[in-house]
Every structure is written in structure tokens, then in C-alpha cells.
Write a protein that holds these residues in place. Structure first.
Motif, short mmCIF file in Angstrom:
data_model
loop_
_atom_site.label_atom_id
_atom_site.label_comp_id
_atom_site.label_asym_id
_atom_site.label_seq_id
_atom_site.Cartn_x
_atom_site.Cartn_y
_atom_site.Cartn_z
N ILE A 1 -6.58 -17.37 6.15
CA ILE A 1 -5.28 -16.71 6.20
C ILE A 1 -4.88 -16.29 4.79
CG2 ILE A 1 -2.87 -16.96 6.90
CD1 ILE A 1 -3.83 -19.26 8.76
N ILE A 2 -4.41 -15.03 4.65
CA ILE A 2 -4.03 -14.53 3.32
C ILE A 2 -2.55 -14.22 3.20
CG2 ILE A 2 -6.33 -13.63 2.82
CD1 ILE A 2 -5.23 -10.82 3.54
N ASP A 3 -1.80 -14.27 4.31
CA ASP A 3 -0.34 -14.20 4.17
C ASP A 3 0.31 -14.98 5.31
OD1 ASP A 3 -0.19 -12.42 6.42
OD2 ASP A 3 -0.52 -10.72 5.07
N ILE B 1 -6.78 -25.98 0.49
CA ILE B 1 -7.25 -24.74 1.09
C ILE B 1 -7.61 -24.89 2.56
CG2 ILE B 1 -8.97 -22.87 0.91
CD1 ILE B 1 -7.04 -23.01 -1.39
N ASN B 2 -8.07 -26.05 2.97
CA ASN B 2 -8.59 -26.24 4.33
C ASN B 2 -7.61 -25.82 5.43
OD1 ASN B 2 -10.73 -26.84 5.96
ND2 ASN B 2 -10.59 -29.06 5.73
N PRO B 3 -6.31 -26.09 5.28
CA PRO B 3 -5.39 -25.68 6.34
C PRO B 3 -5.35 -24.17 6.58
CG PRO B 3 -4.35 -27.33 4.94
CD PRO B 3 -5.64 -26.94 4.27
N LEU C 1 2.69 -19.72 7.98
CA LEU C 1 1.32 -20.24 8.06
C LEU C 1 0.80 -20.57 6.66
CD1 LEU C 1 -0.25 -17.80 10.69
CD2 LEU C 1 0.50 -20.16 11.04
N PRO C 2 -0.10 -21.55 6.55
CA PRO C 2 -0.69 -21.87 5.24
C PRO C 2 -1.55 -20.70 4.75
CG PRO C 2 -1.83 -23.06 6.99
CD PRO C 2 -0.63 -22.41 7.62
N VAL C 3 -1.53 -20.46 3.46
CA VAL C 3 -2.21 -19.30 2.87
C VAL C 3 -3.22 -19.76 1.83
CG1 VAL C 3 -1.88 -17.23 1.47
CG2 VAL C 3 -0.26 -17.77 3.30
N ALA C 4 -4.39 -19.11 1.81
CA ALA C 4 -5.40 -19.37 0.78
C ALA C 4 -5.15 -18.43 -0.40
CB ALA C 4 -6.80 -19.15 1.35
#
Length: 500
Positions: free
Chosen positions: A119-121, A67-69, A173-176
Motif C-alpha cells: 500500500i502506498i497511500d 513495513i509488514n502491515p 490504511l498502513p503505508v509503506a
């Protein structure tokens, strides 16, 4: 003689051999039973219980690594600091630090605040708190890989302290991943990631301490309380469950204790995301009523015929509920044929509907069930300022001190009514003192409020109050109908009469 001794010896030897063989055989048989499948069952159960007690079954290091990214730092800058000090949702008035970093900034110069987000998307949409970016003229986002870029506000909702911002021109981008906050349980392990005091990507671990906490807005608030450490700069960062899913947005802390933090449930954010993306703001259905639960004390004192529902305390003049004919003491029991158990349930279901839609209510009035249709309006924006505290002035007018209920009251005069800005035609008595350790004190009755009724009997003068108080006996439960000038709202309070 020798032969007889020999025979006795042989007999004893045989007996001993038989007994030893029997014991050995029994021992073998017992061992074979103990080695069977039944006694083995407790062993793994004991190990399982022990492992559960010693610690969580999740490795939060793995969760954080995933998750950190997706967690970002947010810097929000305004051109100048507002002259008035406001109280934000952290529960502490604006301090110059720890939100500000570096040299002390000029009050009239640019003001820089810091927070977190995630970030969510993949194209750069980021969830955070509204109070992190509120009134910001420039928003800068720092990603976990060190890149810094500008962000813009897509939409915000001050009522739930949620904001959606975006960095443009980004892909991959990385997403949570988002979870389901409705499935949370008290005692469940969670971790928080954010940038407290500027310490980037700090991880803290704790448990869910409480669900549904109300802090600022008694109607919409539904906070997750946690003892995972949350500090200034954590605002907007994710609260994550053991499966590595975001179940909350860290939003507030207690100013009076440590290890008491609060997060907005992620389901509240996902529910309004379409509106934030489409319109940049959130509209909610609104009836214009103040509600409370039906509890055993209220049921007993008012002799109610139902034990569930949302009891109407007040109806805003000119509101949809007022036009439809709802009144104080009505008990709403269903909405569109769905049973209403609590006031919170009714508030949430109405708020989730679009303004202009129709709501079909069933309610109980004076023991009889009735039905109405309410055309919902748009929920008004929350007022930004608090009404100035109104302290009753000393008066020579007639007062009454009552030992039974623990109240000192006096008649209302026109001057006091005007000073308190009471609604026209308000009739009651002003509560000038609440005795400590009295039943009224325990029931939350406050000085400076106006007592309108006791058990639905009008209290228009000190004489009316005196008669009602003297008629009460130890053990009775009374429902007091109160008007609060500070809240500009009527409320129902129950007290249990004590033997004084």
C-alpha cells in the motif's frame, strides 16, 4: 681493608639505587605517555571496524515491524486459461503450480494466480507487478489484519512490469514509505517481504548484488539484482533498504540458479504513477533508433573522433529519427545541450519525454559535428510474441570457410531473403556457421544472421567477405555490421582477430 670494602659496597648500592630510580622514572613517564590522548584513538576505531564486519547496523526486525502491515496478498482470477503457454517475467513458462493452490484446476475453468503488493497511500492504492494482475477479471486483496476485499486496476505498464491497483472505500490504511533507488549501492543490505508459495508475509534478507541488470528489454530494463530469496508469489512485493524504505518491486527470478532475484527500481514506478492515475497507461517518447555505447574497440576499429555518446546501429524506416535524417554510425553526443555519455542515458531521457515534443540532438558523422531536431513519436507497445526461430536451410550455393574470423558464409539468394523476411534491398552474406572458440564466437556473432559490412566496407558477396578477411591481421579489431532476422534489427559487433 674493611673500610675500602665498605666504601665499594656503599658506592655500588648508590649506583643500583640510581639505576632503579631511573628505570622507574622512565617507566612512569612512558606510562603517562601511553595513557595520553594519542594512543587511545586506535581503540574505538578497531571496535567500529569489527562491528561493521560482524553485521549490518540495522535491525531488520524493526524494519519489518513497520513495513509488514502495508504488504498485501493478491489473488488474481481469470475465467479460463489461455491455450498457449506464455513466458512471463519470472523467466519460467507458466506452471500450473506453485501459482495455483488446492486441487488441479481445469484448463478451461477459472484460473487463479497469486502475488504480493504494498500500500502506498492511506486510501488503498497498491503497487504490484503487471504480470501479477495481467488479464485478471477479478482481483482480491488480503490485508495484514486478515480483511479481504476486491480491488480494481487503475493502470498498468507492461514495458516496466508495474501495475497500480486500488481497494475503494478505505481510509487510514498502513503505508509503506518509498525511498530513492538511485541512491542504492552494490553490497547494501536489503530485505524482501511477500507471499512465496502461499506462505504469507515471508521475510528474507540479502544484499544488492548488481544494479542496472537488463533481462527482457535491452532499452528500458534497469533491474536491481539481489540475493535475498525471491520465489513464486513474491512478485509485486517490496524490496526494502536498511532505513525501512521501499526501493524496489520484486519481479523476477532466475530459472537456472537460486539466490538470484530481480526487482524493478521504485524510482521507475514513482515516475509513471501520475500517468497511471490519470490515464491508466504510460506513453513514452520514441525516436526509432537502435543504439550502443562507444567503447575502445569500436573507437579503434572505426577510427572514431569521440570516445563517448550513443552510436546509432539502426534506424527504423519511417520513424522520427529516419525523417530527421539520422543514419547508422552517427554518434549522438548531446540532447538539448546535455552531454550524452552512454546509449542507456539517451534512451531514458527520450523515453521520459512526452510524444510530440521536440528533441535537439548534436551528433558526429564522419568526424564532423552536426545538429538536428527530432519530433518524438509515441513508443510502440512491446510485441507479445517472439518471432519464430529461422534456421538457414542447407544450400549448394557458394560458401566460404574462413579460419581468420571463424565464420562460414554463403551468398544470399532471393528464396533465403524471403524466408528470413529480410528488408528489401538487403545486401550481404548469410552466416551459416560460427566456429567455436573463434574470435567471432567470442564477439557474439550468431549463425543465421546476415553480415552487411566489415569496418564500414560493404560485404555483398562471398568474394567481398574473403577479401576483407584476408586483409585482417592478428591483433586487428574489426567492426561487423550484422542484421538479425530474429530481432529485425541491425547491430554492430566488434571482434579481435586472432593469430590462427
Amino acid at each position: 681493608m674493611f673500610r675500602r670494602f665498605t666504601l665499594v659496597t656503599v658506592a655500588l648500592t648508590a649506583l643500583v639505587a640510581f639505576l632503579v630510580g631511573a628505570i622507574f622514572a622512565g617507566g612512569v613517564a612512558r606510562s603517562s605517555i601511553e595513557a595520553g590522548p594519542q594512543p587511545k584513538a586506535p581503540a574505538p576505531r578497531l571496535v567500529s571496524r569489527t562491528s561493521a564486519v560482524l553485521g549490518p547496523s540495522v535491525n531488520f526486525a524493526d524494519v519489518v515491524e513497520r513495513i509488514n502491515p502495508a504488504v498485501v496478498n493478491i489473488d488474481a482470477t481469470t475465467r479460463g486459461r489461455e491455450s498457449r503457454r506464455r513466458r512471463d517475467r519470472t523467466g519460467i513458462p507458466d506452471p500450473p503450480e506453485p501459482f495455483e493452490f488446492g486441487p488441479r484446476q481445469d484448463r478451461d475453468g477459472p484460473h487463479r494466480g497469486a502475488g504480493s503488493g504494498f500500500i502506498i497511500d492511506v486510501d488503498g492504492s497498491i503497487l504490484t507487478n503487471n504480470h501479477v494482475i495481467d488479464r485478471a477479471e477479478r482481483i482480491t486483496v488480503k490485508l495484514s489484519d486478515g480483511r479481504t476485499m476486491r480491488a480494481r486496476v487503475v493502470g498498468s505498464d507492461p514495458d516496466t512490469d508495474i501495475a497500480l491497483i486500488k481497494v475503494d472505500g478505505q481510509t487510514g490504511l498502513p503505508v509503506a514509505p518509498l525511498g530513492d533507488s538511485a541512491s542504492l549501492r552494490m553490497g547494501e543490505w536489503v530485505c524482501a517481504i511477500g507471499n512465496p508459495l502461499g506462505y504469507e508475509h515471508t521475510v528474507t534478507v540479502g544484499v544488492v548484488s548488481f544494479l542496472g541488470r537488463k533481462l527482457f528489454d535491452m532499452s528500458l530494463d534497469n533491474y536491481i539484482q539481489t540475493d535475498a530469496a525471491i520465489n513464486f508469489g513474491n512478485s509485486g512485493g517490496p524490496l526494502i533498504n536498511a532505513r525501512g524504505e521501499v526501493i524496489g518491486i520484486n519481479a523476477a527470478i532466475s530459472s537456472r540458479a537460486s539466490s538470484i532475484g530481480f526487482a524493478v527500481p521504485i524510482n521507475g514506478a514513482t515516475a509513471i504513477l501520475p500517468q497511471l492515475r490519470a490515464r491508466g497507461r504510460v506513453t513514452r517518447g520514441y525516436m526509432g533508433v537502435a543504439l550502443r555505447d562507444v567503447d575502445p574497440d569500436l573507437e579503434r576499429s572505426l577510427k572514431l573522433t569521440v570516445n563517448h555518446g550513443a552510436l546509432v546501429q539502426d534506424v527504423t524506416s519511417g520513424s522520427p529519427a529516419d525523417r530527421a535524417g539520422l543514419r547508422p554510425y552517427d554518434i549522438v553526443t548531446s540532447l538539448d545541450d546535455h552531454t550524452i555519455v552512454t546509449d542507456d542515458q539517451l534512451i531514458r531521457e527520450v523515453s521520459a519525454r512526452a510524444p510530440g515534443s521536440a528533441a535537439h540532438l548534436r551528433f558526429v558523422r564522419d568526424g564532423r559535428e552536426q545538429g538536428i531536431t527530432v519530433k518524438l513519436a509515441e513508443r510502440p507497445a512491446r510485441e507479445s510474441g517472439d518471432k519464430a526461430e529461422q534456421t538457414p536451410l542447407p544450400s549448394e550455393r557458394r560458401t566460404d570457410s574462413d579460419g581468420t574470423l571463424g565464420l562460414v558464409v554463403r551468398d544470399l539468394d532471393r528464396q533465403t531473403a524471403d524466408r528470413l523476411e529480410l528488408p528489401k534491398a538487403t545486401k550481404g552474406v548469410l552466416i551459416t556457421r560460427v566456429e567455436p572458440m573463434s574470435s567471432s564466437f567470442d564477439g557474439g556473432i550468431e549463425r543465421g544472421t546476415v553480415l552487411l559490412e566489415i569496418n564500414r566496407q560493404p560485404i555483398e558477396s562471398v568474394a567481398d567477405y574473403r577479401r576483407a578477411a584476408r586483409a585482417a591481421h592478428a591483433g586487428d579489431i574489426l567492426t561487423l555490421y550484422i542484421y538479425s532476422p530474429d530481432l529485425e534489427q541491425r547491430q554492430l559487433k566488434t571482434i579481435r582477430v586472432e593469430d590462427r
